[in-house]
Design a protein around this motif. Sequence first.
Motif, short mmCIF file in Angstrom:
data_model
loop_
_atom_site.label_atom_id
_atom_site.label_comp_id
_atom_site.label_asym_id
_atom_site.label_seq_id
_atom_site.Cartn_x
_atom_site.Cartn_y
_atom_site.Cartn_z
N ALA A 28 0.87 -1.18 0.00
CA ALA A 28 0.00 0.00 0.00
C ALA A 28 0.90 1.23 0.00
O ALA A 28 1.92 1.28 0.71
N THR A 84 -3.33 4.18 -0.85
CA THR A 84 -3.97 3.23 -1.76
C THR A 84 -4.58 2.06 -0.99
O THR A 84 -4.36 1.90 0.22
N ALA A 132 0.32 0.17 -6.20
CA ALA A 132 0.22 0.87 -4.91
C ALA A 132 0.88 2.23 -4.97
O ALA A 132 1.65 2.60 -4.07
#
Length: 201
Positions: A141, A187, A196
């Motif tokens: 992420a 994200t 990401a």
Amino acid sequence: MPLRIRRTVAPLVLASSLLALAATGCSSETADGAGAQTSPSPSAEVTTEPSPEPSTEPSTEPTEDSSGACATGDLNFTVSEQSQAGGYYLVTATAKPGVTCTLAGRTIEAGFGSDVAGDVMPSEQAEGEPITMTGSIKAYAGVNPHSGPQEGGVQFEEIIVSAGEGDMDPVSLKLPSTAEVDQPIGTNWHTDATKAVPYSS
């Protein structure tokens, strides 16, 4: 005419001898038979133990459950600095040894400091697919600490991350560099690091 006396002594003696011999033979046979008799040896007893029955007890071994949601304590987190999209932080999550759990494919639960203004907001419109975290599977992420139009912000040296909303045991990750935070965005969790990247709208 003179009388003749019949001699019966010899037959009588013979008969007596025969009777004596018969009696002696019976006694000898009885004695020999008794001596020859042997008590029968007891037969050897053979015991066979019953074969064990198959166990019907339920197994107590723990089983892995991939349907359970990941808690922060189930995962290891690392953070690195990336230069794409104006610069952002890439958070990587992996399952701890022996753990299998599900990480929701939604926006990373992260923030800078205790102020609500430091909470990471979504940079994607829709939620992604859940990720089964186990073994060497990695989830990524991205977090952009500064998406606002104005210059400036509050500086932080750590980012706080948890596995999901409401998790009361977050972890603090030391940032590679000091972050200037203003309206941070992040994200969803992805298995592909290239997805990401937190672009500002």
